[in-house]
Design a protein around this motif. Structure first.
Motif, PDB file in Angstrom:
ATOM      1  N   ALA A 461       0.828  -1.207   0.000  1.00 24.48           N
ATOM      2  CA  ALA A 461       0.000   0.000   0.000  1.00 24.48           C
ATOM      3  C   ALA A 461       0.858   1.250   0.000  1.00 24.48           C
ATOM      4  O   ALA A 461       0.533   2.250  -0.643  1.00 24.48           O
ATOM      5  CB  ALA A 461      -0.931  -0.015   1.214  1.00 24.48           C
ATOM      6  N   ILE A 462       1.979   1.192   0.719  1.00 27.05           N
ATOM      7  CA  ILE A 462       2.846   2.366   0.773  1.00 27.05           C
ATOM      8  C   ILE A 462       3.505   2.593  -0.588  1.00 27.05           C
ATOM      9  O   ILE A 462       3.552   3.706  -1.094  1.00 27.05           O
ATOM     10  CB  ILE A 462       3.876   2.229   1.908  1.00 27.05           C
ATOM     11  CG1 ILE A 462       3.175   2.462   3.249  1.00 27.05           C
ATOM     12  CG2 ILE A 462       5.029   3.217   1.724  1.00 27.05           C
ATOM     13  CD1 ILE A 462       4.046   2.327   4.467  1.00 27.05           C
ATOM     14  N   CYS A 463       4.001   1.521  -1.202  1.00 24.36           N
ATOM     15  CA  CYS A 463       4.600   1.650  -2.534  1.00 24.36           C
ATOM     16  C   CYS A 463       3.599   2.271  -3.495  1.00 24.36           C
ATOM     17  O   CYS A 463       3.930   3.173  -4.257  1.00 24.36           O
ATOM     18  CB  CYS A 463       5.028   0.289  -3.084  1.00 24.36           C
ATOM     19  SG  CYS A 463       6.306  -0.535  -2.136  1.00 24.36           S
ATOM     20  N   LYS A 464       2.372   1.759  -3.474  1.00 22.21           N
ATOM     21  CA  LYS A 464       1.368   2.245  -4.421  1.00 22.21           C
ATOM     22  C   LYS A 464       1.083   3.720  -4.181  1.00 22.21           C
ATOM     23  O   LYS A 464       1.029   4.512  -5.121  1.00 22.21           O
ATOM     24  CB  LYS A 464       0.081   1.429  -4.297  1.00 22.21           C
ATOM     25  CG  LYS A 464       0.211  -0.013  -4.765  1.00 22.21           C
ATOM     26  CD  LYS A 464      -1.069  -0.785  -4.440  1.00 22.21           C
ATOM     27  CE  LYS A 464      -0.792  -2.270  -4.286  1.00 22.21           C
ATOM     28  NZ  LYS A 464      -1.943  -3.001  -3.705  1.00 22.21           N
ATOM     29  N   SER A 465       0.914   4.105  -2.908  1.00 21.70           N
ATOM     30  CA  SER A 465       0.630   5.513  -2.604  1.00 21.70           C
ATOM     31  C   SER A 465       1.808   6.396  -2.975  1.00 21.70           C
ATOM     32  O   SER A 465       1.649   7.469  -3.556  1.00 21.70           O
ATOM     33  CB  SER A 465       0.346   5.686  -1.105  1.00 21.70           C
ATOM     34  OG  SER A 465      -0.674   4.831  -0.700  1.00 21.70           O
ATOM     35  N   GLN A 466       2.989   5.938  -2.606  1.00 22.88           N
ATOM     36  CA  GLN A 466       4.203   6.708  -2.889  1.00 22.88           C
ATOM     37  C   GLN A 466       4.384   6.909  -4.390  1.00 22.88           C
ATOM     38  O   GLN A 466       4.615   8.013  -4.858  1.00 22.88           O
ATOM     39  CB  GLN A 466       5.410   5.984  -2.262  1.00 22.88           C
ATOM     40  CG  GLN A 466       6.769   6.280  -2.882  1.00 22.88           C
ATOM     41  CD  GLN A 466       7.358   7.625  -2.470  1.00 22.88           C
ATOM     42  OE1 GLN A 466       6.686   8.425  -1.821  1.00 22.88           O
ATOM     43  NE2 GLN A 466       8.581   7.888  -2.863  1.00 22.88           N
ATOM     44  N   PHE A 467       4.270   5.830  -5.159  1.00 15.19           N
ATOM     45  CA  PHE A 467       4.513   5.944  -6.607  1.00 15.19           C
ATOM     46  C   PHE A 467       3.477   6.836  -7.281  1.00 15.19           C
ATOM     47  O   PHE A 467       3.813   7.641  -8.146  1.00 15.19           O
ATOM     48  CB  PHE A 467       4.527   4.565  -7.263  1.00 15.19           C
ATOM     49  CG  PHE A 467       5.788   3.787  -6.998  1.00 15.19           C
ATOM     50  CD1 PHE A 467       7.046   4.379  -7.111  1.00 15.19           C
ATOM     51  CD2 PHE A 467       5.735   2.448  -6.633  1.00 15.19           C
ATOM     52  CE1 PHE A 467       8.204   3.663  -6.871  1.00 15.19           C
ATOM     53  CE2 PHE A 467       6.895   1.732  -6.385  1.00 15.19           C
ATOM     54  CZ  PHE A 467       8.124   2.333  -6.504  1.00 15.19           C
ATOM     55  N   THR A 468       2.205   6.682  -6.904  1.00 12.69           N
ATOM     56  CA  THR A 468       1.194   7.517  -7.565  1.00 12.69           C
ATOM     57  C   THR A 468       1.506   8.995  -7.320  1.00 12.69           C
ATOM     58  O   THR A 468       1.272   9.838  -8.168  1.00 12.69           O
ATOM     59  CB  THR A 468      -0.239   7.203  -7.074  1.00 12.69           C
ATOM     60  OG1 THR A 468      -0.224   7.131  -5.663  1.00 12.69           O
ATOM     61  CG2 THR A 468      -0.737   5.896  -7.624  1.00 12.69           C
ATOM     62  N   LYS A 469       2.079   9.285  -6.168  1.00 12.34           N
ATOM     63  CA  LYS A 469       2.400  10.679  -5.850  1.00 12.34           C
ATOM     64  C   LYS A 469       3.696  11.140  -6.523  1.00 12.34           C
ATOM     65  O   LYS A 469       3.819  12.274  -6.966  1.00 12.34           O
ATOM     66  CB  LYS A 469       2.543  10.790  -4.330  1.00 12.34           C
ATOM     67  CG  LYS A 469       2.636  12.186  -3.789  1.00 12.34           C
ATOM     68  CD  LYS A 469       1.262  12.748  -3.466  1.00 12.34           C
ATOM     69  CE  LYS A 469       1.314  14.167  -3.016  1.00 12.34           C
ATOM     70  NZ  LYS A 469       0.282  14.505  -2.044  1.00 12.34           N
ATOM     71  N   VAL A 470       4.662  10.243  -6.606  1.00 16.77           N
ATOM     72  CA  VAL A 470       6.015  10.640  -7.006  1.00 16.77           C
ATOM     73  C   VAL A 470       6.256  10.542  -8.523  1.00 16.77           C
ATOM     74  O   VAL A 470       7.014  11.320  -9.085  1.00 16.77           O
ATOM     75  CB  VAL A 470       7.040   9.774  -6.223  1.00 16.77           C
ATOM     76  CG1 VAL A 470       8.391   9.757  -6.889  1.00 16.77           C
ATOM     77  CG2 VAL A 470       7.149  10.289  -4.786  1.00 16.77           C
TER      78      VAL A 470
END
Lengths: 512, 242
Positions: A461-470
């Protein structure tokens, strides 16, 4: 491209180890926790007056409680093998983001007060007094570590900076100098049951919405049950799955898999969160409290199995620590691993031929897979070492036709962190998040340029949130990140599902 | 009995005591500190045999360092393997008669001395030339390499330049072991060599040389990856169970 008030690193074709720039990220530190974030976790509200004595006391206590901490402080020979391994060093050039230098922030104080050499020859061995500046340095740089453990792979003694970083954060918490993001979230879990503070009715509402969406799309009544007593399986998944893209598509996928396998399952309002930020702050007690909810929910609902959804550090806590923290789980069905990962479940189902899969449903994508660090380097799936690498890839390959791996130096146990793990997924740390993502972005960019990759699947979940933002900072599209179970969801043909022809016909009839 | 012989005899008793007691103390501290959570770096072995194999590869081949830094691995391995053979070769000074394996190893021990020095020069070179490694180095890191280099260099000196009376050296050490002291030759190179070795023994338990026992106690390397199969509870964590 997203706007940034800092320089976004340029992506290179070949990874480069930068020359260091002293103090490049010294100003980067997250918001400090306020008293109402700290006290529910059992920590003092704010920095205590006798912080000097309390810091050393906490350090001494942890030295006696964690062999890793003691051994890792004593064993480093400064060989330098880790210096070019941290994504934050590679992205920021700040030398204190080299794992050994990060550890040394704490090791210097350990030497000064706990070792013979540091007490009597501090200059010689690089020991330093504990000062207020030391605390600020710890606060800045131990919150620039995502505890991804990449350095521990290459260290000849297995020194794990995550262990040092967790200890540092616990020490800071014990003197009332905690980080707002983590502590606020843990307080929410203790009070409401999940990281996002979603109350039961909101979750129920979301799940009912999902049922309608899936029914509209497929014509099949797939259930997304909540708090169902006597269900066989308790699914514990990160709360991001209830509301954010692409997470929620993963949750839809879990439900379809369970439906096709004909198992009874349920989510729980009491344990409506898989994530366990207690690990990020190194607090055994908080990690245990958060874990206990899963046990309590399992007992209350009378389930036989526990399955975890797509979340990296949640899976680490689940796989490696749950039995220790909240066990024993002898009331569950011993024929299944406790807990089980949703990918283990799905892969079993695929192997047994229980799922009818149409790979072409994912044909508009060329996929690659991001190994999430806590899954890759701190947990396992299946019964063989390395199952955590094979099983997700096997599932992806079973549901899509186009799959490409990134550079082997950036995948599997060598995987690069997304840059947002370990309690850094907060907007006040955007600069370190963007810069820390650089090595992963480079590897992704390379397979996009050379092999036509369009999407990257992730299981955290963190990877997904981070990537969508970054991703937008690097000129890429946030939709390029997908859940693995989103792919499964696309490919699954449910029993009794409307075929495309039916839909066309229905549409045609509707038009008449 | 000369003053020098008495001084060196006492020095070696002292150094041995510090080394043994200091190392034992530290290992007891390592041993007693519990590892409350399973934290092996994966992919990790799922059996105890697998763990033994993993540690064996780490100790003998420096597996992780090989993955991490090829030049450091090369120099580090040359130095350690050289030191290992040289140490075995030196066992002849402590045995009478000398065991066969130690006798067979003698010629290799000489080449090993060169390998050891070459490795150390490489390691010092990296510390000076690689900016990142220079950044993380404390004076003691240079001091330690310098000390070992001088030990190796003085040892080679005695073999190839200024021979010492090794029969007398042997009877000195056998005398130390049986508490019936005999005279130590007064060659300067020998005295320097022995003094530095004693210094190394004294420093060992209070320095980064603790990486030697540390590796065996490292939870990321020595734990079996079986947390789902077996509950792993530390004594201090048991109190939460009530």
């Amino acid at each position: 491209m997203a706007k940034a008030d800092f320089e976004v690193p340029e992506l290179k074709e070949y990874p480069e180890v930068p020359m260091y720039v002293e103090g490049a990220m010294a100003k980067s530190s997250p918001f400090v926790a306020k008293p109402d974030h700290n006290t529910p976790l059992g920590f003092p509200g704010e920095l205590v007056d006798d912080w000097h004595a309390k810091t050393l006391e906490a350090m001494g206590d942890l030295l006696g409680k964690y062999r890793s901490f003691q051994v890792y402080l004593d064993s480093c020979v400064k060989c330098g093998a880790c210096t070019d391994k941290c994504h934050y060093y590679l992205g920021t050039k700040d030398p204190k983001n080299m794992p050994v230098a990060r550890q040394d922030l704490l090791r210097k104080v350990y030497r000064r007060y706990f070792t013979f050499a540091g007490k009597y020859f501090p200059k010689l061995v690089g020991a330093e007094d504990l000062t207020r500046e030391t605390l600020d340095d710890w606060y800045s740089y131990f919150h620039q570590c995502s505890q991804c453990r990449r350095c521990s792979v290459f260290c000849p003694y297995g020194i794990d900076t995550a262990e040092i970083s967790m200890a540092a954060r616990e020490i800071l918490d014990r003197i009332g100098y905690g980080q707002k993001y983590c502590n606020e979230i843990i307080a929410k879990v203790h009070k409401i049951g999940n990281n996002l503070g979603l109350p039961g009715p909101a979750i129920l509402d979301t799940l009912e919405g999902l049922e309608e969406d899936v029914f509209d799309e497929t014509g099949v009544e797939v259930k997304y049950p909540l708090d169902v007593k006597g269900a066989d399986i308790l699914l514990v998944t990160p709360s991001a799955d209830f509301f954010a893209e692409p997470h929620v598509d993963g949750l839809i996928g879990y439900g379809k898999v369970f439906h096709e396998c004909g198992v009874s399952w349920t989510l729980s309002t009491h344990a409506s969160e898989a994530g366990n930020f207690g690990m990020f702050i190194g607090s055994y007690e908080n990690m245990r409290r958060v874990s206990m909810r899963v046990r309590e929910a399992a007992l209350e609902l009378g389930v036989k199995r526990i399955v975890f959804g797509e979340c990296g550090h949640a899976w680490r806590v689940a796989y490696s620590f749950l039995n220790t923290l909240a066990g024993p789980f002898d009331f569950l069905d011993p024929n299944y691993p406790v807990p089980q990962h949703i990918l283990e479940f799905t892969w079993d189902a695929i192997q047994q031929g229980k799922l009818n899969l149409d790979k072409s449903a994912n044909d508009e994508m060329v996929l690659t897979f991001h190994d999430s660090c806590n899954v890759a380097r701190a947990s396992r799936m299946g019964d063989k070492p390395g199952g955590q690498f094979e099983i997700p890839r096997n599932v992806i390959k079973a549901v899509c036709n186009n799959y490409v791996d990134m550079d082997p130096d950036t995948t599997r146990e060598r995987t690069f962190c997304c840059g947002g793990g370990g309690g850094l997924l907060t907007d006040d740390l955007m600069e370190i998040r963007v810069k820390g993502a650089k090595p992963r972005m480079e590897a992704l960019n390379n397979v996009m340029q050379e092999q036509g990759v369009t999407h990257m699947a992730a299981i955290c979940a963190i990877c997904k949130s981070q990537f969508t933002k970054v991703l937008p900072y690097y000129g890429m599209d946030m939709d390029q990140i997908v859940s693995v179970h989103q792919l499964v969801s696309n490919a699954i043909v449910l029993t009794g599902q409307n075929s495309d022809d039916d839909e066309d016909q229905a549409e045609a009839e509707g038009a008449d | 009995m000369s003053f020098l012989t008495i001084a060196y005899a006492l020095l070696f008793y002292f150094a041995t005591a510090i080394l043994v007691i200091g190392l034992a103390r530290k290992m007891i501290i390592f041993y007693r500190a519990p590892a409350p959570l399973k934290i092996p770096t994966t992919p990790a072995p799922t059996t105890q045999t697998g763990v033994v194999m993993r540690l064996f590869r780490e100790v003998v081949f420096f597996e992780s360092l090989f993955k991490g830094a090829k030049w450091t691995w090369l120099f580090g391995w040359l130095f350690h393997f050289g030191l290992f053979l040289v140490t075995l070769r030196h066992l002849r000074y402590f045995q009478d008669p000398v065991w066969l394996p130690i006798e067979l190893i003698q010629p290799f021990g000489i080449y090993a001395g060169f390998a050891m020095v070459a490795g150390l020069v490489g390691l010092i070179g990296r510390r000076i030339l690689v900016d990142r490694v220079r950044y993380i180095s404390a004076p003691s890191d240079f001091f330690m390499l310098g000390l070992l280099l001088l030990i190796g260099f003085s040892g080679l000196m005695m073999k190839f330049v200024s021979h010492t009376d090794i029969v007398a050296v042997k009877s000195f050490f056998l005398g130390l072991m049986t508490f019936s002291w005999s005279e130590l030759p007064t060659d300067v190179v020998l005295l320097v060599h022995l003094f530095l070795v004693a210094l190394l023994m004294i420093i060992f338990p209070i320095s980064k040389l603790l990486h030697a026992p540390g590796l065996f106690f490292s939870p990321t390397r020595n734990q079996v990856d079986n947390p789902r199969e077996q509950r792993h509870l530390a004594e201090w964590a048991r109190k939460f169970e009530q």
